[in-house]
Design a protein around this motif. Structure first.
Motif, PDB file in Angstrom:
ATOM      1  N   ARG A  31      48.451  23.029  75.807  1.00 15.93           N
ATOM      2  CA  ARG A  31      47.284  23.235  74.959  1.00 15.93           C
ATOM      3  C   ARG A  31      46.619  24.551  75.328  1.00 15.93           C
ATOM      4  N   ALA A  32      46.496  25.432  74.371  1.00 19.81           N
ATOM      5  CA  ALA A  32      45.870  26.723  74.628  1.00 19.81           C
ATOM      6  C   ALA A  32      44.361  26.579  74.754  1.00 19.81           C
ATOM      7  N   PHE A  33      43.752  27.553  75.394  1.00 19.07           N
ATOM      8  CA  PHE A  33      42.310  27.580  75.608  1.00 19.07           C
ATOM      9  C   PHE A  33      41.546  27.859  74.308  1.00 19.07           C
ATOM     10  N   GLU A  34      42.129  28.694  73.452  1.00 20.56           N
ATOM     11  CA  GLU A  34      41.420  29.175  72.267  1.00 20.56           C
ATOM     12  C   GLU A  34      41.239  28.074  71.221  1.00 20.56           C
ATOM     13  N   PRO A  35      40.152  28.124  70.457  1.00 19.83           N
ATOM     14  CA  PRO A  35      39.950  27.168  69.365  1.00 19.83           C
ATOM     15  C   PRO A  35      40.810  27.543  68.162  1.00 19.83           C
ATOM     16  N   THR A  36      40.945  26.611  67.231  1.00 17.52           N
ATOM     17  CA  THR A  36      41.606  26.915  65.963  1.00 17.52           C
ATOM     18  C   THR A  36      40.876  28.068  65.270  1.00 17.52           C
ATOM     19  N   PRO A  37      41.602  29.016  64.691  1.00 17.30           N
ATOM     20  CA  PRO A  37      40.940  30.140  63.997  1.00 17.30           C
ATOM     21  C   PRO A  37      39.934  29.654  62.951  1.00 17.30           C
ATOM     22  N   GLY A  38      38.790  30.337  62.907  1.00 22.09           N
ATOM     23  CA  GLY A  38      37.692  29.895  62.051  1.00 22.09           C
ATOM     24  C   GLY A  38      38.034  29.826  60.581  1.00 22.09           C
ATOM     25  N   TYR A  39      38.858  30.754  60.092  1.00 11.37           N
ATOM     26  CA  TYR A  39      39.142  30.772  58.661  1.00 11.37           C
ATOM     27  C   TYR A  39      39.984  29.572  58.240  1.00 11.37           C
ATOM     28  N   VAL A  40      40.797  29.038  59.166  1.00 10.00           N
ATOM     29  CA  VAL A  40      41.574  27.829  58.879  1.00 10.00           C
ATOM     30  C   VAL A  40      40.636  26.617  58.840  1.00 10.00           C
ATOM     31  N   ILE A  41      39.707  26.557  59.775  1.00 12.90           N
ATOM     32  CA  ILE A  41      38.721  25.471  59.801  1.00 12.90           C
ATOM     33  C   ILE A  41      37.907  25.461  58.515  1.00 12.90           C
ATOM     34  N   GLU A  42      37.463  26.634  58.096  1.00 11.42           N
ATOM     35  CA  GLU A  42      36.650  26.714  56.879  1.00 11.42           C
ATOM     36  C   GLU A  42      37.429  26.244  55.661  1.00 11.42           C
ATOM     37  N   GLY A  43      38.717  26.524  55.631  1.00  9.16           N
ATOM     38  CA  GLY A  43      39.537  26.071  54.510  1.00  9.16           C
ATOM     39  C   GLY A  43      39.596  24.564  54.416  1.00  9.16           C
ATOM     40  N   ALA A  44      39.712  23.893  55.568  1.00 11.16           N
ATOM     41  CA  ALA A  44      39.741  22.429  55.578  1.00 11.16           C
ATOM     42  C   ALA A  44      38.377  21.854  55.193  1.00 11.16           C
ATOM     43  N   ILE A  45      37.314  22.477  55.682  1.00  7.71           N
ATOM     44  CA  ILE A  45      35.962  22.015  55.340  1.00  7.71           C
ATOM     45  C   ILE A  45      35.712  22.161  53.840  1.00  7.71           C
ATOM     46  N   ASP A  46      36.116  23.291  53.294  1.00 11.02           N
ATOM     47  CA  ASP A  46      35.947  23.505  51.856  1.00 11.02           C
ATOM     48  C   ASP A  46      36.695  22.441  51.052  1.00 11.02           C
TER      49      ASP A  46
END
Length: 394
Positions: A43-58
């Motif tokens: 598991r990497a330290f970094e979070p999921t990229p924000g633009y991918v998260i926003e796509g799911a939220i939308d």
């Protein structure tokens, strides 16, 4: 309370996942207030990229919260086909050759369900990812480990591989870039395996979750692109590693349409469909060229892997080389005269550092431990100091 005799023998006669179990133990210790340095699960330290998260939220806000087609949304499957063309030189029909999955593990499970009958054999690497053998076991098959020997740079010997093939053999499972050893298979490596698959009429299931992590100018090659291999290759891909999306459980299988029809039928009964809004985020990640922030992750990971492996190699008693790919330090502890499981258990108990003992990946792994390198720089440096102290005091 039910007695253990009421639990199926397929479960009683299997082993837990060491990677998940140790990571869960580390998490539990953290919840108890202890400071634990977890280099166990991939598991990497970094979070999921924000633009991918926003796509799911939308997608959720737009009401995309219902079950989809069993094989996945049209948008997601088209994005997967675009990704295959852009990055793997593969032209895939999104209607007939792609199925959405809940990560690579679920893709592996339904692929094996589509292929093997009770008693069939599946060749796996030794060492290999811990869930391969257990999944084959759960489905009534027999895993046949074939060693990846250190003296052969953790690659199969073709004669040894062919000798393991029997009339019951149905498939070969191959991981590249490899977990845990870090090998990236060359065209010549793949050609040797492909020639045996064709000769003996076998399928090759390829686990390609680390495809973005081929270091030092090496190239990841998909087995399906080799001559005569398109119809007999089942490709497992996911966003778990490359986009730091482990919790999303999203991936896909690319295979011949006859296999895909079988996978679709299995999906209908086993999970109905992959989460709708997760597919929306996955479609964004796969469907367009990765943004600079994602590519920055991969650049940073290569730096961390190089730094971590070089530092481990400087510790007396440990030997570790920069992997060809993936983000693990496959570390030789043979000079310490201690079992890999004892090493891992004592390191966690004494220094609060979690790693995976190599024997959990197979017999060849006994003299090794696997360390995930892609953590924060603070955790990397503190963890290295604790490992150095632990080894010095053995």
């Amino acid at each position: 309370m039910y007695e253990s005799k009421n639990i199926s023998t397929r479960v009683q006669n299997s082993e837990p996942s060491s990677t998940v179990m140790i990571a869960d133990k580390a998490r539990s210790l953290r919840e108890e207030g202890k400071k634990v340095f977890d280099f166990s699960a991939g598991r990497a330290f970094e979070p999921t990229p924000g633009y991918v998260i926003e796509g799911a939220i939308d997608a959720m806000r737009a009401g995309d919260t219902h079950q989809t087609m069993a094989k996945g949304t049209t948008v997601y499957r088209k994005a997967c086909s675009i990704k295959l063309q852009r990055e793997n030189n593969i032209t895939a029909d999104p209607e007939k050759e792609i199925v959405a999955t809940m990560g690579a593990k679920q893709g592996l499970t339904i692929s094996l369900l589509a292929l093997i009958n009770p008693g069939d054999e599946v060749i796996v690497e030794d060492p290999c990812f811990v869930s391969y053998k257990q999944t084959i076991h759960y489905l009534g098959g027999k895993a046949v480990p074939v060693p990846l020997r250190p003296e052969n740079n953790f690659r199969w010997n073709k004669d040894e591989l062919e000798a393991s093939i029997s009339p019951k053999t149905k498939a070969i499972i191959l991981c590249s870039p490899h977990n845990p050893t870090g090998v990236v298979h060359t065209y010549e490596d793949l050609q040797e395996i492909a020639s045996l698959a064709v000769k003996h009429n076998l399928y090759v299931i390829t686990d390609e979750v680390y495809e973005r992590m081929a270091w030092g100018g090496r190239e990841h090659i998909n087995m399906a692109t080799l001559p005569d291999m398109k119809s007999r290759t089942i490709t497992l891909m996911s966003l778990t590693k490359s986009f730091s999306m482990g919790g999303w459980r999203i991936g896909f299988v690319y295979a011949d349409q006859a296999i895909v029809r079988a996978l679709e039928k299995l999906q209908q009964h086993l999970i109905t469909s992959v989460n709708s809004f997760v597919q929306a985020g996955g479609a964004i990640a796969f469907g367009e060229e990765p943004l600079p922030e994602v590519k920055a992750y991969w650049t940073e990971w290569q730096k961390k892997v190089k730094y971590f492996t070089e530092a481990l190699n400087d510790i007396d008693g440990l030997k570790c080389s920069m992997p060809e790919g993936s983000f693990y330090a496959w570390t030789d502890i043979s000079a310490l005269n201690i079992s890999s499981e004892t090493f891992a258990n004592q390191l966690l108990m004494k220094e609060n550092v979690a790693v995976i003992h190599g024997s959990s990946f197979g017999k060849i792994g006994e003299n090794y431990i696997r360390i995930t390198c892609v953590k924060s720089w603070e955790e990397i440096n503190e963890g290295l100091g604790r490992i150095r102290t632990f080894v010095r005091e053995l």
